[in-house]
Scaffold this motif. Structure first.
Motif, PDB file in Angstrom:
ATOM      1  N   ARG A 177       2.887  11.794   9.876  1.00 18.32           N
ATOM      2  CA  ARG A 177       2.746  13.020   9.098  1.00 18.32           C
ATOM      3  C   ARG A 177       1.618  12.810   8.104  1.00 18.32           C
ATOM      4  N   LYS A 178       0.793  13.792   7.919  1.00 14.91           N
ATOM      5  CA  LYS A 178      -0.422  13.642   7.128  1.00 14.91           C
ATOM      6  C   LYS A 178      -0.117  13.109   5.733  1.00 14.91           C
ATOM      7  N   SER A 179      -0.841  12.065   5.338  1.00 13.22           N
ATOM      8  CA  SER A 179      -0.713  11.504   3.996  1.00 13.22           C
ATOM      9  C   SER A 179      -2.026  10.829   3.617  1.00 13.22           C
ATOM     10  N   THR A 180      -2.440  11.014   2.379  1.00 14.61           N
ATOM     11  CA  THR A 180      -3.642  10.342   1.869  1.00 14.61           C
ATOM     12  C   THR A 180      -3.288   9.380   0.730  1.00 14.61           C
ATOM     13  N   ALA A 181      -2.008   9.027   0.613  1.00 13.50           N
ATOM     14  CA  ALA A 181      -1.555   8.226  -0.529  1.00 13.50           C
ATOM     15  C   ALA A 181      -2.285   6.890  -0.623  1.00 13.50           C
ATOM     16  N   CYS A 182      -2.445   6.198   0.493  1.00 16.15           N
ATOM     17  CA  CYS A 182      -3.084   4.879   0.453  1.00 16.15           C
ATOM     18  C   CYS A 182      -4.551   4.978   0.049  1.00 16.15           C
ATOM     19  N   ILE A 183      -5.290   5.826   0.743  1.00 13.61           N
ATOM     20  CA  ILE A 183      -6.722   5.905   0.460  1.00 13.61           C
ATOM     21  C   ILE A 183      -6.983   6.462  -0.931  1.00 13.61           C
ATOM     22  N   ASP A 184      -6.121   7.346  -1.399  1.00 18.34           N
ATOM     23  CA  ASP A 184      -6.271   7.895  -2.747  1.00 18.34           C
ATOM     24  C   ASP A 184      -5.981   6.855  -3.822  1.00 18.34           C
ATOM     25  N   SER A 185      -5.277   5.789  -3.466  1.00 22.45           N
ATOM     26  CA  SER A 185      -4.938   4.749  -4.442  1.00 22.45           C
ATOM     27  C   SER A 185      -6.107   3.807  -4.715  1.00 22.45           C
ATOM     28  N   LEU A 186      -7.161   3.903  -3.908  1.00 24.75           N
ATOM     29  CA  LEU A 186      -8.291   2.983  -4.029  1.00 24.75           C
ATOM     30  C   LEU A 186      -9.475   3.654  -4.728  1.00 24.75           C
ATOM     31  N   PRO A 187     -10.190   2.924  -5.590  1.00 20.46           N
ATOM     32  CA  PRO A 187     -11.362   3.484  -6.283  1.00 20.46           C
ATOM     33  C   PRO A 187     -12.614   3.446  -5.411  1.00 20.46           C
ATOM     34  N   LEU A 188     -12.564   4.168  -4.301  1.00 16.14           N
ATOM     35  CA  LEU A 188     -13.652   4.112  -3.322  1.00 16.14           C
ATOM     36  C   LEU A 188     -14.729   5.134  -3.637  1.00 16.14           C
ATOM     37  N   GLU A 189     -15.978   4.697  -3.599  1.00 14.96           N
ATOM     38  CA  GLU A 189     -17.100   5.629  -3.700  1.00 14.96           C
ATOM     39  C   GLU A 189     -17.475   6.169  -2.330  1.00 14.96           C
ATOM     40  N   ASN A 190     -17.238   5.362  -1.299  1.00 12.24           N
ATOM     41  CA  ASN A 190     -17.593   5.736   0.069  1.00 12.24           C
ATOM     42  C   ASN A 190     -16.422   5.405   0.980  1.00 12.24           C
ATOM     43  N   ARG A 191     -15.936   6.406   1.713  1.00 14.03           N
ATOM     44  CA  ARG A 191     -14.794   6.206   2.614  1.00 14.03           C
ATOM     45  C   ARG A 191     -15.220   6.124   4.073  1.00 14.03           C
ATOM     46  N   ASP A 192     -16.509   5.988   4.327  1.00 15.75           N
ATOM     47  CA  ASP A 192     -17.012   6.127   5.692  1.00 15.75           C
ATOM     48  C   ASP A 192     -17.052   4.839   6.495  1.00 15.75           C
ATOM     49  N   ASN A 193     -16.899   3.682   5.866  1.00 15.09           N
ATOM     50  CA  ASN A 193     -17.113   2.436   6.601  1.00 15.09           C
ATOM     51  C   ASN A 193     -16.003   1.424   6.297  1.00 15.09           C
ATOM     52  N   LEU A 194     -14.771   1.909   6.374  1.00 17.20           N
ATOM     53  CA  LEU A 194     -13.631   1.068   6.041  1.00 17.20           C
ATOM     54  C   LEU A 194     -13.189   0.227   7.244  1.00 17.20           C
ATOM     55  N   VAL A 195     -12.795  -0.998   6.953  1.00 20.89           N
ATOM     56  CA  VAL A 195     -12.212  -1.878   7.964  1.00 20.89           C
ATOM     57  C   VAL A 195     -10.832  -2.311   7.474  1.00 20.89           C
ATOM     58  N   ALA A 196      -9.801  -1.991   8.242  1.00 19.78           N
ATOM     59  CA  ALA A 196      -8.440  -2.412   7.898  1.00 19.78           C
ATOM     60  C   ALA A 196      -8.249  -3.873   8.308  1.00 19.78           C
ATOM     61  N   VAL A 197      -7.626  -4.641   7.442  1.00 18.91           N
ATOM     62  CA  VAL A 197      -7.409  -6.066   7.692  1.00 18.91           C
ATOM     63  C   VAL A 197      -5.922  -6.372   7.531  1.00 18.91           C
ATOM     64  N   SER A 198      -5.354  -7.027   8.530  1.00 16.43           N
ATOM     65  CA  SER A 198      -3.941  -7.403   8.473  1.00 16.43           C
ATOM     66  C   SER A 198      -3.819  -8.900   8.730  1.00 16.43           C
ATOM     67  N   VAL A 199      -3.392  -9.641   7.701  1.00 19.25           N
ATOM     68  CA  VAL A 199      -3.122 -11.064   7.879  1.00 19.25           C
ATOM     69  C   VAL A 199      -1.693 -11.354   7.417  1.00 19.25           C
ATOM     70  N   ARG A 200      -1.160 -12.416   7.957  1.00 15.44           N
ATOM     71  CA  ARG A 200       0.207 -12.799   7.642  1.00 15.44           C
ATOM     72  C   ARG A 200       0.296 -14.321   7.581  1.00 15.44           C
ATOM     73  N   PRO A 201       1.259 -14.861   6.849  1.00 10.23           N
ATOM     74  CA  PRO A 201       1.488 -16.310   6.930  1.00 10.23           C
ATOM     75  C   PRO A 201       2.059 -16.658   8.296  1.00 10.23           C
ATOM     76  N   TRP A 202       1.686 -17.809   8.814  1.00 13.56           N
ATOM     77  CA  TRP A 202       2.249 -18.261  10.080  1.00 13.56           C
ATOM     78  C   TRP A 202       2.448 -19.772  10.023  1.00 13.56           C
ATOM     79  N   PHE A 203       3.594 -20.157   9.445  1.00  9.15           N
ATOM     80  CA  PHE A 203       3.979 -21.544   9.293  1.00  9.15           C
ATOM     81  C   PHE A 203       2.847 -22.351   8.649  1.00  9.15           C
TER      82      PHE A 203
END
Length: 369
Positions: A177-203
């Motif tokens: 369902r449409k939401s902009t909560a995450c992107i609105d939480s960031l002080p971004l000047e430019n939203r055109d070149n975002l890269v999502a990064v997901s890392v986790r601990p692994w032992f």
């Protein structure tokens, strides 16, 4: 129909909460007024968020309520997600594998039918884990698994009594369902070149944090991207993100999202990105749903299985086989031809959604009289 759902719920893992939301949504879409009870570590929160009954999942509290819920149910859904594995320590009746299998055993003692629902199986390496699987997993009445690897592993473990059907992860039937909560939480000047990064601990593995830092620094220098870390499991992933940032030259050009966003808010944010580079399975599933090209760093067969099904494996790597230069080249290639790969991914997502919906269709076929 009265249904109890058992899984890794109420512990703040975004992937598992997305699984629960997708199960509940699709049960309500396809069944007439199902009465749903969820075993959760945070039962009040789960009940409020999903408008369900909820019982504390641990053995030490509310045991009578769990028994009562199972006695009154027509079906126990065990899943989805990777519940049946002994990656984490399994000692007699302690650990994830004994817990979920004993819930199955309890359901059968209460006269309730059991379905393993859209599960990912394994790894199961310990002798005790293999014994538990052979004894208790065979008590299930019907099984759907999210990949062929899981089905093959069940058979190797001697789980042959229930019928097993390969479908896909139920989150492919998630309804954003449409939401902009995450992107609105960031002080971004430019939203055109975002890269999502997901890392986790692994032992004890840490080399991937240094490698991720090198990849992101190169993409910032050569493509001007803005990396944004998406902590799919609260403070665990936030700390892992900080370990990457600590090794980056351009960490001042990166952001880390807050840890309290919902699955729906995270999936919408990933949909705003040009690319995802990630370890978490459900960050990659969210990317698939939203048609975002992605590179997976596979720490587990479940990640590799997904990346092969959605045609992103050729750009990805097993955790122990990461080649930084190759990953940089792959990332640039995916961004340069984003429209082409987005179409491929969306076609895969449509197929995987139909497979995900089969989980509920098969439930109706097997258990709805």
């Amino acid at each position: 129909m009265k249904i109890v759902i058992s899984g890794f719920y109420g512990l703040g893992n975004t992937g598992d909460e997305a699984i629960l939301e997708a199960i509940i949504y699709n049960l309500r879409e396809q069944l007439e007024n199902p009465e749903i009870t969820v075993f959760s570590l945070s039962p009040d929160k789960t009940a409020k968020e999903h408008h369900v009954n909820s019982v504390y999942r641990g053995w030490r509290h509310d045991f009578k309520k769990k028994v009562g819920a199972l006695k009154g149910a027509d079906l126990l859904i065990s899943g989805g997600g990777g519940l049946l594995q002994d990656t984490y320590p399994t000692r007699f009746l302690f650990g994830p594998l004994p817990y979920y299998l004993l819930i199955v055993f309890l359901a059968k003692l209460c006269g309730t039918k059991v379905m393993f629902f859209s599960q990912g199986i394994g790894p199961v390496h310990s002798k005790w884990g293999k014994i538990l699987m052979k004894v208790f997993a065979n008590m299930a009445d019907f099984v759907t698994v999210r990949d062929q690897y899981s089905k093959d592993l069940l058979h190797r473990l001697g789980v042959t009594r229930p019928q097993t059907v390969v479908t896909s992860d139920i989150v492919f039937a998630y309804q954003p369902r449409k939401s902009t909560a995450c992107i609105d939480s960031l002080p971004l000047e430019n939203r055109d070149n975002l890269v999502a990064v997901s890392v986790r601990p692994w032992f004890e593995k840490v080399k991937q944090f240094e490698q991720m830092a090198q990849i992101l620094d190169a993409l910032i220098e050569h493509r001007g991207v803005t990396p944004v870390f998406v902590p799919m499991e609260g403070h665990h992933d936030a700390k892992a993100s900080e370990r990457v940032l600590a090794q980056m030259v351009h960490k001042d050009q990166c952001y880390v999202l807050g840890t309290d966003f919902s699955p729906n808010q995270y999936v919408n944010f990933i949909g705003e990105c040009q690319l995802t580079i990630g370890m978490r399975l459900h960050a990659l599933i969210f990317s698939t749903i939203m048609g975002v090209p992605h590179i997976g760093l596979s720490y587990d067969k479940k990640v590799e299985s997904l990346l092969k099904r959605n045609h992103m494996w050729e750009f990805s790597a097993a955790l122990q086989d990461i080649d930084v230069d190759e990953m940089i080249t792959n990332a640039i290639g995916l961004m340069d031809h984003r429209e082409k790969y987005s179409e491929i991914i969306l076609n895969s997502a449509a197929e995987l959604k139909q497979e995900a919906l089969r989980n509920v269709e098969l439930l109706k076929e097997k258990f709805l009289k």
